[in-house]
Design a protein around this motif. Structure first.
Motif, PDB file in Angstrom:
ATOM      1  N   SER A   1      -7.543   3.089 -11.723  1.00  0.00           N
ATOM      2  CA  SER A   1      -6.789   4.335 -11.617  1.00  0.00           C
ATOM      3  C   SER A   1      -5.820   4.227 -10.449  1.00  0.00           C
ATOM      4  CB  SER A   1      -7.750   5.503 -11.399  1.00  0.00           C
ATOM      5  OG  SER A   1      -8.366   5.393 -10.118  1.00  0.00           O
ATOM      6  N   GLU A   2      -4.849   5.147 -10.403  1.00  0.00           N
ATOM      7  CA  GLU A   2      -3.893   5.134  -9.299  1.00  0.00           C
ATOM      8  C   GLU A   2      -4.588   5.361  -7.965  1.00  0.00           C
ATOM      9  OE1 GLU A   2      -0.668   4.239  -9.452  1.00  0.00           O
ATOM     10  OE2 GLU A   2      -1.234   3.751 -11.506  1.00  0.00           O
ATOM     11  N   GLY A   3      -5.617   6.202  -7.969  1.00  0.00           N
ATOM     12  CA  GLY A   3      -6.354   6.448  -6.739  1.00  0.00           C
ATOM     13  C   GLY A   3      -7.058   5.210  -6.225  1.00  0.00           C
ATOM     14  N   MET A   4      -7.666   4.444  -7.121  1.00  0.00           N
ATOM     15  CA  MET A   4      -8.345   3.216  -6.711  1.00  0.00           C
ATOM     16  C   MET A   4      -7.339   2.173  -6.243  1.00  0.00           C
ATOM     17  SD  MET A   4     -11.512   3.785  -6.788  1.00  0.00           S
ATOM     18  CE  MET A   4     -11.893   2.101  -6.286  1.00  0.00           C
ATOM     19  N   LYS A   5      -6.194   2.108  -6.899  1.00  0.00           N
ATOM     20  CA  LYS A   5      -5.157   1.174  -6.447  1.00  0.00           C
ATOM     21  C   LYS A   5      -4.720   1.499  -5.019  1.00  0.00           C
ATOM     22  CE  LYS A   5      -3.221   0.347 -11.063  1.00  0.00           C
ATOM     23  NZ  LYS A   5      -2.071   0.621 -11.951  1.00  0.00           N
ATOM     24  N   LYS A   6      -4.604   2.801  -4.723  1.00  0.00           N
ATOM     25  CA  LYS A   6      -4.209   3.194  -3.377  1.00  0.00           C
ATOM     26  C   LYS A   6      -5.271   2.799  -2.362  1.00  0.00           C
ATOM     27  CE  LYS A   6      -0.981   5.188  -2.589  1.00  0.00           C
ATOM     28  NZ  LYS A   6       0.379   4.751  -2.189  1.00  0.00           N
ATOM     29  N   ARG A   7      -6.546   2.952  -2.726  1.00  0.00           N
ATOM     30  CA  ARG A   7      -7.636   2.551  -1.832  1.00  0.00           C
ATOM     31  C   ARG A   7      -7.573   1.047  -1.553  1.00  0.00           C
ATOM     32  NH1 ARG A   7     -13.206   5.585  -3.765  1.00  0.00           N
ATOM     33  NH2 ARG A   7     -12.228   7.372  -4.777  1.00  0.00           N
ATOM     34  N   VAL A   8      -7.321   0.265  -2.592  1.00  0.00           N
ATOM     35  CA  VAL A   8      -7.235  -1.189  -2.420  1.00  0.00           C
ATOM     36  C   VAL A   8      -6.041  -1.537  -1.525  1.00  0.00           C
ATOM     37  CG1 VAL A   8      -6.968  -3.421  -3.572  1.00  0.00           C
ATOM     38  CG2 VAL A   8      -8.352  -1.628  -4.639  1.00  0.00           C
ATOM     39  N   SER A   9      -4.912  -0.862  -1.732  1.00  0.00           N
ATOM     40  CA  SER A   9      -3.722  -1.118  -0.909  1.00  0.00           C
ATOM     41  C   SER A   9      -4.003  -0.842   0.559  1.00  0.00           C
ATOM     42  CB  SER A   9      -2.551  -0.243  -1.388  1.00  0.00           C
ATOM     43  OG  SER A   9      -2.184  -0.561  -2.706  1.00  0.00           O
ATOM     44  N   ILE A  10      -4.670   0.268   0.834  1.00  0.00           N
ATOM     45  CA  ILE A  10      -4.991   0.618   2.218  1.00  0.00           C
ATOM     46  C   ILE A  10      -5.999  -0.369   2.801  1.00  0.00           C
ATOM     47  CG2 ILE A  10      -6.093   2.370   3.667  1.00  0.00           C
ATOM     48  CD1 ILE A  10      -4.756   4.480   1.876  1.00  0.00           C
ATOM     49  N   ALA A  11      -7.000  -0.746   2.002  1.00  0.00           N
ATOM     50  CA  ALA A  11      -7.985  -1.729   2.479  1.00  0.00           C
ATOM     51  C   ALA A  11      -7.326  -3.070   2.788  1.00  0.00           C
ATOM     52  CB  ALA A  11      -9.084  -1.920   1.438  1.00  0.00           C
ATOM     53  N   SER A  12      -6.302  -3.427   2.008  1.00  0.00           N
ATOM     54  CA  SER A  12      -5.664  -4.734   2.184  1.00  0.00           C
ATOM     55  C   SER A  12      -4.969  -4.858   3.537  1.00  0.00           C
ATOM     56  CB  SER A  12      -4.660  -4.997   1.050  1.00  0.00           C
ATOM     57  OG  SER A  12      -3.536  -4.155   1.148  1.00  0.00           O
ATOM     58  N   VAL A  13      -4.538  -3.720   4.121  1.00  0.00           N
ATOM     59  CA  VAL A  13      -3.931  -3.782   5.455  1.00  0.00           C
ATOM     60  C   VAL A  13      -4.945  -3.469   6.553  1.00  0.00           C
ATOM     61  CG1 VAL A  13      -1.601  -3.333   4.640  1.00  0.00           C
ATOM     62  CG2 VAL A  13      -3.050  -1.417   5.279  1.00  0.00           C
ATOM     63  N   LEU A  14      -5.863  -2.532   6.295  1.00  0.00           N
ATOM     64  CA  LEU A  14      -6.860  -2.204   7.320  1.00  0.00           C
ATOM     65  C   LEU A  14      -7.790  -3.372   7.616  1.00  0.00           C
ATOM     66  CD1 LEU A  14      -7.984   1.477   6.567  1.00  0.00           C
ATOM     67  CD2 LEU A  14      -6.613   0.642   8.481  1.00  0.00           C
ATOM     68  N   GLN A  15      -8.023  -4.238   6.635  1.00  0.00           N
ATOM     69  CA  GLN A  15      -8.919  -5.375   6.856  1.00  0.00           C
ATOM     70  C   GLN A  15      -8.387  -6.330   7.926  1.00  0.00           C
ATOM     71  OE1 GLN A  15      -9.272  -7.667   3.224  1.00  0.00           O
ATOM     72  NE2 GLN A  15      -7.066  -7.946   3.030  1.00  0.00           N
ATOM     73  N   ASN A  16      -7.092  -6.271   8.179  1.00  0.00           N
ATOM     74  CA  ASN A  16      -6.492  -7.127   9.204  1.00  0.00           C
ATOM     75  C   ASN A  16      -6.485  -6.477  10.584  1.00  0.00           C
ATOM     76  OD1 ASN A  16      -5.829  -9.281   7.419  1.00  0.00           O
ATOM     77  ND2 ASN A  16      -4.145  -8.037   6.626  1.00  0.00           N
ATOM     78  N   GLN A  17      -7.063  -5.284  10.665  1.00  0.00           N
ATOM     79  CA  GLN A  17      -7.226  -4.572  11.935  1.00  0.00           C
ATOM     80  C   GLN A  17      -5.914  -4.428  12.706  1.00  0.00           C
ATOM     81  OE1 GLN A  17     -10.324  -6.899  13.792  1.00  0.00           O
ATOM     82  NE2 GLN A  17     -11.510  -6.863  11.901  1.00  0.00           N
ATOM     83  N   PRO A  18      -4.889  -3.857  12.070  1.00  0.00           N
ATOM     84  CA  PRO A  18      -3.615  -3.671  12.770  1.00  0.00           C
ATOM     85  C   PRO A  18      -3.747  -2.606  13.852  1.00  0.00           C
ATOM     86  CG  PRO A  18      -3.582  -2.481  10.708  1.00  0.00           C
ATOM     87  CD  PRO A  18      -4.862  -3.269  10.718  1.00  0.00           C
ATOM     88  N   LYS A  19      -2.814  -2.620  14.765  1.00  0.00           N
ATOM     89  CA  LYS A  19      -2.766  -1.591  15.806  1.00  0.00           C
ATOM     90  C   LYS A  19      -1.983  -0.365  15.332  1.00  0.00           C
ATOM     91  CE  LYS A  19      -4.732  -4.434  18.752  1.00  0.00           C
ATOM     92  NZ  LYS A  19      -4.697  -5.666  17.938  1.00  0.00           N
TER      93      LYS A  19
END
Length: 222
Positions: free
Chosen positions: A131-149
Protein backbone atom coordinates in the motif's frame (compact mmCIF):
# COMPACT_ATOMS: atom_id res chain seq x y z
CA UNK A 1 23.32 23.87 14.45
CA UNK A 2 22.06 23.91 10.86
CA UNK A 3 22.44 27.27 9.13
CA UNK A 4 20.77 28.12 5.83
CA UNK A 5 22.29 31.35 4.55
CA UNK A 6 20.83 33.40 1.69
CA UNK A 7 19.74 30.50 -0.52
CA UNK A 8 18.40 31.40 -3.98
CA UNK A 9 17.37 29.15 -6.85
CA UNK A 10 16.02 29.75 -10.35
CA UNK A 11 14.51 27.70 -13.15
CA UNK A 12 15.78 29.41 -16.28
CA UNK A 13 14.62 33.01 -15.85
CA UNK A 14 12.09 32.33 -13.08
CA UNK A 15 13.39 32.82 -9.55
CA UNK A 16 11.77 30.19 -7.32
CA UNK A 17 13.64 30.78 -4.05
CA UNK A 18 14.70 34.28 -2.98
CA UNK A 19 17.40 34.85 -0.38
CA UNK A 20 16.16 32.22 2.10
CA UNK A 21 17.81 32.07 5.52
CA UNK A 22 16.98 30.24 8.75
CA UNK A 23 18.64 28.17 11.46
CA UNK A 24 17.70 24.96 13.24
CA UNK A 25 19.25 23.45 16.34
CA UNK A 26 19.29 19.83 17.48
CA UNK A 27 15.77 18.69 18.39
CA UNK A 28 13.99 21.22 16.17
CA UNK A 29 10.97 20.19 14.09
CA UNK A 30 10.66 22.67 11.21
CA UNK A 31 7.46 22.82 9.17
CA UNK A 32 7.15 24.58 5.80
CA UNK A 33 3.72 25.36 4.37
CA UNK A 34 2.40 27.24 1.36
CA UNK A 35 0.32 26.95 -1.78
CA UNK A 36 0.87 24.17 -4.29
CA UNK A 37 3.63 25.18 -6.69
CA UNK A 38 5.12 27.81 -4.39
CA UNK A 39 8.53 26.08 -4.35
CA UNK A 40 8.39 23.94 -1.20
CA UNK A 41 9.66 20.78 -2.92
CA UNK A 42 12.38 22.78 -4.66
CA UNK A 43 13.52 24.20 -1.33
CA UNK A 44 13.72 20.73 0.23
CA UNK A 45 15.67 19.34 -2.72
CA UNK A 46 18.16 22.21 -2.34
CA UNK A 47 18.46 21.60 1.41
CA UNK A 48 19.03 17.90 0.71
CA UNK A 49 21.80 18.60 -1.79
CA UNK A 50 19.86 17.23 -4.77
CA UNK A 51 19.75 20.66 -6.44
CA UNK A 52 22.49 23.25 -6.20
CA UNK A 53 21.51 26.79 -5.25
CA UNK A 54 22.40 29.73 -7.43
CA UNK A 55 23.54 31.56 -4.32
CA UNK A 56 23.94 30.86 -0.62
CA UNK A 57 25.29 28.17 1.61
CA UNK A 58 24.06 25.39 3.88
CA UNK A 59 26.27 24.52 6.85
CA UNK A 60 26.01 22.05 9.71
CA UNK A 61 28.19 22.74 12.75
CA UNK A 62 29.96 25.33 10.57
CA UNK A 63 30.90 22.71 7.94
CA UNK A 64 29.61 23.49 4.42
CA UNK A 65 27.30 20.79 3.04
CA UNK A 66 27.56 22.02 -0.55
CA UNK A 67 31.33 21.70 -0.79
CA UNK A 68 31.33 18.18 -2.29
CA UNK A 69 29.39 16.45 -5.05
CA UNK A 70 27.13 14.59 -2.61
CA UNK A 71 25.83 15.14 0.91
CA UNK A 72 26.80 12.24 3.23
CA UNK A 73 23.83 10.03 4.12
CA UNK A 74 24.89 10.09 7.77
CA UNK A 75 24.39 13.88 7.76
CA UNK A 76 21.21 14.34 5.70
CA UNK A 77 18.39 11.87 5.04
CA UNK A 78 15.91 12.87 2.31
CA UNK A 79 12.47 11.39 1.62
CA UNK A 80 10.99 13.00 -1.53
CA UNK A 81 7.30 13.18 -2.24
CA UNK A 82 7.55 10.62 -5.03
CA UNK A 83 8.37 7.06 -3.97
CA UNK A 84 12.15 6.48 -4.48
CA UNK A 85 11.96 2.68 -3.98
CA UNK A 86 12.54 0.04 -6.65
CA UNK A 87 9.13 -1.67 -7.07
CA UNK A 88 10.45 -5.00 -8.33
CA UNK A 89 12.66 -5.50 -5.26
CA UNK A 90 11.46 -6.76 -1.89
CA UNK A 91 11.23 -4.53 1.16
CA UNK A 92 14.39 -6.14 2.60
CA UNK A 93 16.35 -5.65 -0.64
CA UNK A 94 15.29 -2.00 -0.89
CA UNK A 95 16.45 -1.39 2.67
CA UNK A 96 19.77 -3.10 1.91
CA UNK A 97 20.16 -1.00 -1.23
CA UNK A 98 19.91 2.27 0.72
CA UNK A 99 21.81 1.13 3.81
CA UNK A 100 25.21 2.71 4.44
CA UNK A 101 27.66 0.78 6.60
CA UNK A 102 29.00 4.06 8.04
CA UNK A 103 25.96 4.24 10.32
CA UNK A 104 27.10 4.19 13.94
CA UNK A 105 26.72 0.89 15.78
CA UNK A 106 26.30 2.76 19.07
CA UNK A 107 22.62 3.43 18.30
CA UNK A 108 19.99 0.70 18.25
CA UNK A 109 20.18 -1.61 15.25
CA UNK A 110 18.15 -1.07 12.07
CA UNK A 111 16.16 -4.19 12.96
CA UNK A 112 14.62 -2.33 15.91
CA UNK A 113 13.66 0.51 13.58
CA UNK A 114 12.05 -1.93 11.14
CA UNK A 115 9.97 -3.44 13.95
CA UNK A 116 8.83 -0.02 15.15
CA UNK A 117 7.65 0.84 11.64
CA UNK A 118 5.88 -2.51 11.28
CA UNK A 119 8.00 -3.73 8.35
CA UNK A 120 9.20 -7.13 9.54
CA UNK A 121 6.17 -9.02 8.20
CA UNK A 122 6.76 -7.52 4.75
CA UNK A 123 10.49 -8.14 4.27
CA UNK A 124 9.94 -10.59 1.40
CA UNK A 125 7.08 -8.64 -0.24
CA UNK A 126 7.86 -6.77 -3.48
CA UNK A 127 7.40 -3.04 -2.98
CA UNK A 128 5.04 -2.98 -5.98
CA UNK A 129 2.52 -4.96 -3.91
CA UNK A 130 2.58 -2.64 -0.90
CA UNK A 131 0.00 0.00 0.00
CA UNK A 132 1.05 3.63 -0.30
CA UNK A 133 1.28 3.84 3.47
CA UNK A 134 3.66 0.89 3.68
CA UNK A 135 5.77 2.31 0.86
CA UNK A 136 6.10 5.54 2.83
CA UNK A 137 7.18 3.60 5.93
CA UNK A 138 9.84 1.78 3.91
CA UNK A 139 11.05 5.08 2.41
CA UNK A 140 11.41 6.63 5.85
CA UNK A 141 13.12 3.52 7.23
CA UNK A 142 15.58 3.57 4.32
CA UNK A 143 16.95 6.94 5.47
CA UNK A 144 16.51 6.59 9.24
CA UNK A 145 18.54 3.36 9.22
CA UNK A 146 21.59 5.45 8.32
CA UNK A 147 21.11 7.57 11.45
CA UNK A 148 21.27 11.00 9.77
CA UNK A 149 21.52 14.17 11.81
CA UNK A 150 19.02 16.00 9.60
CA UNK A 151 15.85 14.46 8.15
CA UNK A 152 14.15 16.20 5.22
CA UNK A 153 10.69 14.98 4.18
CA UNK A 154 8.32 16.19 1.48
CA UNK A 155 4.71 15.71 2.69
CA UNK A 156 5.48 12.44 4.51
CA UNK A 157 1.87 11.74 5.53
CA UNK A 158 0.04 12.81 2.38
CA UNK A 159 -2.92 10.50 1.56
CA UNK A 160 -2.12 8.10 4.41
CA UNK A 161 -4.62 6.64 6.85
CA UNK A 162 -4.68 7.73 10.49
CA UNK A 163 -2.85 4.68 11.97
CA UNK A 164 0.00 5.07 9.46
CA UNK A 165 0.25 8.81 10.14
CA UNK A 166 0.45 8.08 13.85
CA UNK A 167 3.31 5.61 13.37
CA UNK A 168 5.25 8.08 11.21
CA UNK A 169 4.65 10.94 13.64
CA UNK A 170 5.93 8.82 16.53
CA UNK A 171 9.12 8.05 14.61
CA UNK A 172 9.71 11.70 13.74
CA UNK A 173 9.14 12.84 17.32
CA UNK A 174 11.50 10.12 18.54
CA UNK A 175 14.08 11.33 16.02
CA UNK A 176 13.93 14.95 17.22
CA UNK A 177 13.78 13.75 20.83
CA UNK A 178 17.18 12.13 20.27
CA UNK A 179 18.63 15.39 18.94
CA UNK A 180 17.85 15.08 15.24
CA UNK A 181 16.53 17.93 13.10
CA UNK A 182 13.38 17.42 11.02
CA UNK A 183 12.46 19.72 8.13
CA UNK A 184 9.25 18.82 6.36
CA UNK A 185 6.48 20.21 4.17
CA UNK A 186 2.85 19.56 4.95
CA UNK A 187 -0.72 20.50 4.06
CA UNK A 188 -2.03 18.77 7.19
CA UNK A 189 -3.30 21.29 9.76
CA UNK A 190 -3.05 18.60 12.47
CA UNK A 191 0.71 18.41 11.87
CA UNK A 192 1.33 22.07 12.67
CA UNK A 193 1.36 21.19 16.37
CA UNK A 194 4.36 18.90 15.80
CA UNK A 195 6.50 21.86 14.76
CA UNK A 196 8.80 23.86 16.97
CA UNK A 197 8.86 26.44 14.16
CA UNK A 198 6.47 26.90 11.24
CA UNK A 199 7.41 28.80 8.09
CA UNK A 200 5.33 30.02 5.15
CA UNK A 201 6.84 30.06 1.65
CA UNK A 202 5.26 32.64 -0.65
CA UNK A 203 6.62 34.21 -3.83
CA UNK A 204 9.97 32.55 -3.16
CA UNK A 205 10.30 34.18 0.26
CA UNK A 206 10.33 32.19 3.50
CA UNK A 207 8.75 33.89 6.49
CA UNK A 208 8.20 32.63 10.00
CA UNK A 209 4.53 32.14 10.90
CA UNK A 210 3.22 33.65 14.10
CA UNK A 211 3.39 31.34 17.11
CA UNK A 212 -0.39 31.22 17.56
CA UNK A 213 -2.61 31.35 14.51
CA UNK A 214 -5.78 29.65 13.37
CA UNK A 215 -6.18 28.13 9.94
CA UNK A 216 -7.95 31.17 8.46
CA UNK A 217 -5.22 33.53 9.63
CA UNK A 218 -2.57 31.33 8.05
CA UNK A 219 -4.45 31.11 4.76
CA UNK A 220 -4.47 34.91 4.56
CA UNK A 221 -0.65 34.78 4.43
CA UNK A 222 -0.50 32.30 1.52
Amino acid sequence: MLCVDHISFSYRKKQVLCDISFTAKEGDFIGIIGKNGCGKSTLLSVLAGVKRPANGMLTFHETPLFSSKSVPSETVGYVPQLNPLLPELSVRDNLKLWYRTTASSSVESPEALYRQLGLTDYFHTPVAKLSEGMKKRVSIASVLQNQPKILILDEPSAALDLPCKEIIHEQLLSFTGNGGIVIFTTHEEAEFSLCTTLYILKDGILQRADAVQDKHALIQQF
